[in-house]
Write a protein that holds these residues in place. Sequence first.
Motif, PDB file in Angstrom:
ATOM      1  N   PRO A 286       0.824  -1.229   0.000  1.00  0.00           N
ATOM      2  CA  PRO A 286       0.000   0.000   0.000  1.00  0.00           C
ATOM      3  C   PRO A 286       0.853   1.273   0.000  1.00  0.00           C
ATOM      4  N   GLU A 287       1.978   1.259   0.732  1.00  0.00           N
ATOM      5  CA  GLU A 287       2.839   2.433   0.771  1.00  0.00           C
ATOM      6  C   GLU A 287       3.498   2.675  -0.589  1.00  0.00           C
ATOM      7  N   GLN A 288       3.999   1.613  -1.192  1.00  0.00           N
ATOM      8  CA  GLN A 288       4.637   1.750  -2.502  1.00  0.00           C
ATOM      9  C   GLN A 288       3.631   2.166  -3.569  1.00  0.00           C
ATOM     10  N   ARG A 289       2.409   1.680  -3.424  1.00  0.00           N
ATOM     11  CA  ARG A 289       1.372   2.056  -4.396  1.00  0.00           C
ATOM     12  C   ARG A 289       1.050   3.547  -4.270  1.00  0.00           C
ATOM     13  N   ALA A 290       0.999   4.053  -3.038  1.00  0.00           N
ATOM     14  CA  ALA A 290       0.738   5.480  -2.832  1.00  0.00           C
ATOM     15  C   ALA A 290       1.874   6.321  -3.412  1.00  0.00           C
ATOM     16  N   LEU A 291       3.109   5.872  -3.230  1.00  0.00           N
ATOM     17  CA  LEU A 291       4.252   6.586  -3.807  1.00  0.00           C
ATOM     18  C   LEU A 291       4.205   6.557  -5.334  1.00  0.00           C
ATOM     19  N   HIS A 292       3.799   5.420  -5.893  1.00  0.00           N
ATOM     20  CA  HIS A 292       3.709   5.303  -7.347  1.00  0.00           C
ATOM     21  C   HIS A 292       2.691   6.281  -7.907  1.00  0.00           C
ATOM     22  N   ASN A 318       0.942  16.638   1.145  1.00  0.00           N
ATOM     23  CA  ASN A 318       0.769  17.025   2.555  1.00  0.00           C
ATOM     24  C   ASN A 318       0.139  15.900   3.367  1.00  0.00           C
ATOM     25  N   GLN A 319      -0.849  15.212   2.783  1.00  0.00           N
ATOM     26  CA  GLN A 319      -1.510  14.123   3.495  1.00  0.00           C
ATOM     27  C   GLN A 319      -0.552  12.964   3.738  1.00  0.00           C
ATOM     28  N   LEU A 320       0.275  12.668   2.736  1.00  0.00           N
ATOM     29  CA  LEU A 320       1.228  11.563   2.895  1.00  0.00           C
ATOM     30  C   LEU A 320       2.328  11.899   3.891  1.00  0.00           C
ATOM     31  N   LEU A 321       2.675  13.167   4.013  1.00  0.00           N
ATOM     32  CA  LEU A 321       3.680  13.549   5.010  1.00  0.00           C
ATOM     33  C   LEU A 321       3.180  13.251   6.420  1.00  0.00           C
ATOM     34  N   LYS A 322       1.867  13.280   6.611  1.00  0.00           N
ATOM     35  CA  LYS A 322       1.299  12.923   7.916  1.00  0.00           C
ATOM     36  C   LYS A 322       1.234  11.407   8.082  1.00  0.00           C
ATOM     37  N   ASP A 323       0.678  10.732   7.061  1.00  0.00           N
ATOM     38  CA  ASP A 323       0.496   9.283   7.162  1.00  0.00           C
ATOM     39  C   ASP A 323       1.827   8.546   7.119  1.00  0.00           C
ATOM     40  N   GLY A 324       2.827   9.134   6.462  1.00  0.00           N
ATOM     41  CA  GLY A 324       4.091   8.439   6.258  1.00  0.00           C
ATOM     42  C   GLY A 324       4.901   8.217   7.510  1.00  0.00           C
ATOM     43  N   LEU A 325       4.563   8.877   8.613  1.00  0.00           N
ATOM     44  CA  LEU A 325       5.302   8.686   9.862  1.00  0.00           C
ATOM     45  C   LEU A 325       5.179   7.260  10.385  1.00  0.00           C
ATOM     46  N   PRO A 328       7.109   1.910   6.942  1.00  0.00           N
ATOM     47  CA  PRO A 328       8.444   1.308   7.113  1.00  0.00           C
ATOM     48  C   PRO A 328       9.533   2.307   6.718  1.00  0.00           C
ATOM     49  N   VAL A 329      10.718   2.153   7.302  1.00  0.00           N
ATOM     50  CA  VAL A 329      11.805   3.118   7.092  1.00  0.00           C
ATOM     51  C   VAL A 329      12.156   3.320   5.617  1.00  0.00           C
ATOM     52  N   PRO A 330      12.329   2.270   4.809  1.00  0.00           N
ATOM     53  CA  PRO A 330      12.708   2.516   3.404  1.00  0.00           C
ATOM     54  C   PRO A 330      11.669   3.340   2.646  1.00  0.00           C
ATOM     55  N   ASP A 331      10.387   3.086   2.914  1.00  0.00           N
ATOM     56  CA  ASP A 331       9.333   3.843   2.233  1.00  0.00           C
ATOM     57  C   ASP A 331       9.282   5.284   2.734  1.00  0.00           C
ATOM     58  N   ARG A 332       9.578   5.485   4.019  1.00  0.00           N
ATOM     59  CA  ARG A 332       9.599   6.853   4.559  1.00  0.00           C
ATOM     60  C   ARG A 332      10.707   7.661   3.885  1.00  0.00           C
ATOM     61  N   ARG A 355       7.096  22.341   6.286  1.00  0.00           N
ATOM     62  CA  ARG A 355       7.222  21.203   5.387  1.00  0.00           C
ATOM     63  C   ARG A 355       8.598  20.540   5.511  1.00  0.00           C
ATOM     64  N   LYS A 356       9.634  21.344   5.683  1.00  0.00           N
ATOM     65  CA  LYS A 356      10.969  20.771   5.869  1.00  0.00           C
ATOM     66  C   LYS A 356      11.055  19.982   7.174  1.00  0.00           C
ATOM     67  N   GLU A 357      10.369  20.468   8.199  1.00  0.00           N
ATOM     68  CA  GLU A 357      10.365  19.745   9.471  1.00  0.00           C
ATOM     69  C   GLU A 357       9.659  18.393   9.338  1.00  0.00           C
ATOM     70  N   LYS A 358       8.573  18.356   8.574  1.00  0.00           N
ATOM     71  CA  LYS A 358       7.853  17.087   8.360  1.00  0.00           C
ATOM     72  C   LYS A 358       8.722  16.095   7.565  1.00  0.00           C
ATOM     73  N   ILE A 359       9.437  16.605   6.608  1.00  0.00           N
ATOM     74  CA  ILE A 359      10.331  15.740   5.815  1.00  0.00           C
ATOM     75  C   ILE A 359      11.465  15.224   6.702  1.00  0.00           C
ATOM     76  N   ALA A 360      11.988  16.099   7.554  1.00  0.00           N
ATOM     77  CA  ALA A 360      13.065  15.669   8.463  1.00  0.00           C
ATOM     78  C   ALA A 360      12.556  14.609   9.439  1.00  0.00           C
ATOM     79  N   ALA A 361      11.262  14.739   9.844  1.00  0.00           N
ATOM     80  CA  ALA A 361      10.697  13.777  10.769  1.00  0.00           C
ATOM     81  C   ALA A 361      10.605  12.390  10.149  1.00  0.00           C
ATOM     82  N   LEU A 362      10.418  12.339   8.845  1.00  0.00           N
ATOM     83  CA  LEU A 362      10.348  11.032   8.156  1.00  0.00           C
ATOM     84  C   LEU A 362      11.694  10.311   8.207  1.00  0.00           C
ATOM     85  N   ARG A 363      12.774  11.087   8.373  1.00  0.00           N
ATOM     86  CA  ARG A 363      14.108  10.508   8.300  1.00  0.00           C
ATOM     87  C   ARG A 363      14.694  10.160   9.665  1.00  0.00           C
ATOM     88  N   ARG A 364      13.934  10.355  10.698  1.00  0.00           N
ATOM     89  CA  ARG A 364      14.426  10.043  12.032  1.00  0.00           C
ATOM     90  C   ARG A 364      14.256   8.562  12.348  1.00  0.00           C
TER      91      ARG A 364
END
Length: 364
Positions: A286-292, A318-325, A328-332, A355-364
């Motif tokens: 589901p995560e890869q499909r959303a990215l696709h 914007n919605q995916l930045l919330k759900d993406g937290l 799995p790490v590789p998809d984030r 937005r940069k803070e949300k992106i940084a949060a995905l990488r933690r």
Amino acid sequence: MNWPLYRLETEPLLATEGNRGLWYNRFFNCYGADWKIPDTGKSQWVSGNAGITGQREILQAQSLRHLALITALGGRGAVFATDWHFASGLGLPHPVENGLAWHHTLGVPYLAGSGVKGLVKAWVEVWDESLNEEEKKRRLMDWFGTTEQAGRFRFFDALPVEPVTLAADVMTPHMDQWYEQGAKIGEPCQEPQRRVPADWHDPVPVPFLVVKNAKLLFGIAPRRPEFAGELSEVFAALKQALDWLGAGAKTAAGYGRMMEHEGATADLREKAEQARAQAAEAKLSPEQRALHVLRSRLEADQKRGVKEAGGELINQTNQLLKDGLNWPVPDREELAKLAEAIFGYVGWGAKKKERKEKIAALRR
């Protein structure tokens, strides 16, 4: 008790989605009471089977699988369309004296791969005047093989890509007795004049079934990858053979001539590509499909030159930045890179820091 079909009070009929080939070959029901075929029986059976046959969805699905196999083997497939009548398998046994080659499961006429191979071989061996004797012998041995070694190319069955139209046709041999007994012309018999090829013989109409308005998928593939260099030449020989010689029976009368239908070929390849894409997408999480989906939308906007700061692309990101937290790490990480690409294209806007803070949060 179940009665055989010829003892039923009601005449059996072929269902709408039935197998026309099985019906034509196995359910001939025009015998008389003495088990002889009346004068009109053969023409009645042939005319009764004329019309459109084949299920479009099944033929389309089979064509896509067929093309996928040819492509996977490094081969080439193309659709050829008849310019008149086409008949294959007239020599097969049948009560009407002329059979037809039917595909066992699809229930439509087809040309076997062995027939395709024989057609191309005949063109190279007899008709292609551009080849010298040395090159002709080389191609015959390399392309088609010998009794000791297989040829370098595989020739696939030519299958219809859509329902075909069947029509009733007739041939009228004038000297059937000569054809049947001419070899015994010197032997004594009661009516020796029947064995002589002369004008006093009566014509004998013989009805048979033919195909018209058909589109067939032909395919050729190299047996090993190193043989692919000559594939274009083999396919060119196929095109010339279909154009000049024709496939199947009665080619001397103009039957079986075909030309490549570029529009149908392009349409089939496009559908095959869509089918491959759908199959690949179905394997995604589901995560890869959303990215696709998000990546495809970005590519579409870039292609059109669209940059909407408050458009659907940004809203979806914007919605995916919330759900993406919770992903799995590789998809984030992949989402973070994609989001940076999207904002870099559309613009970060007034919420750049957030937005940069949300992106940084995905990488933690």
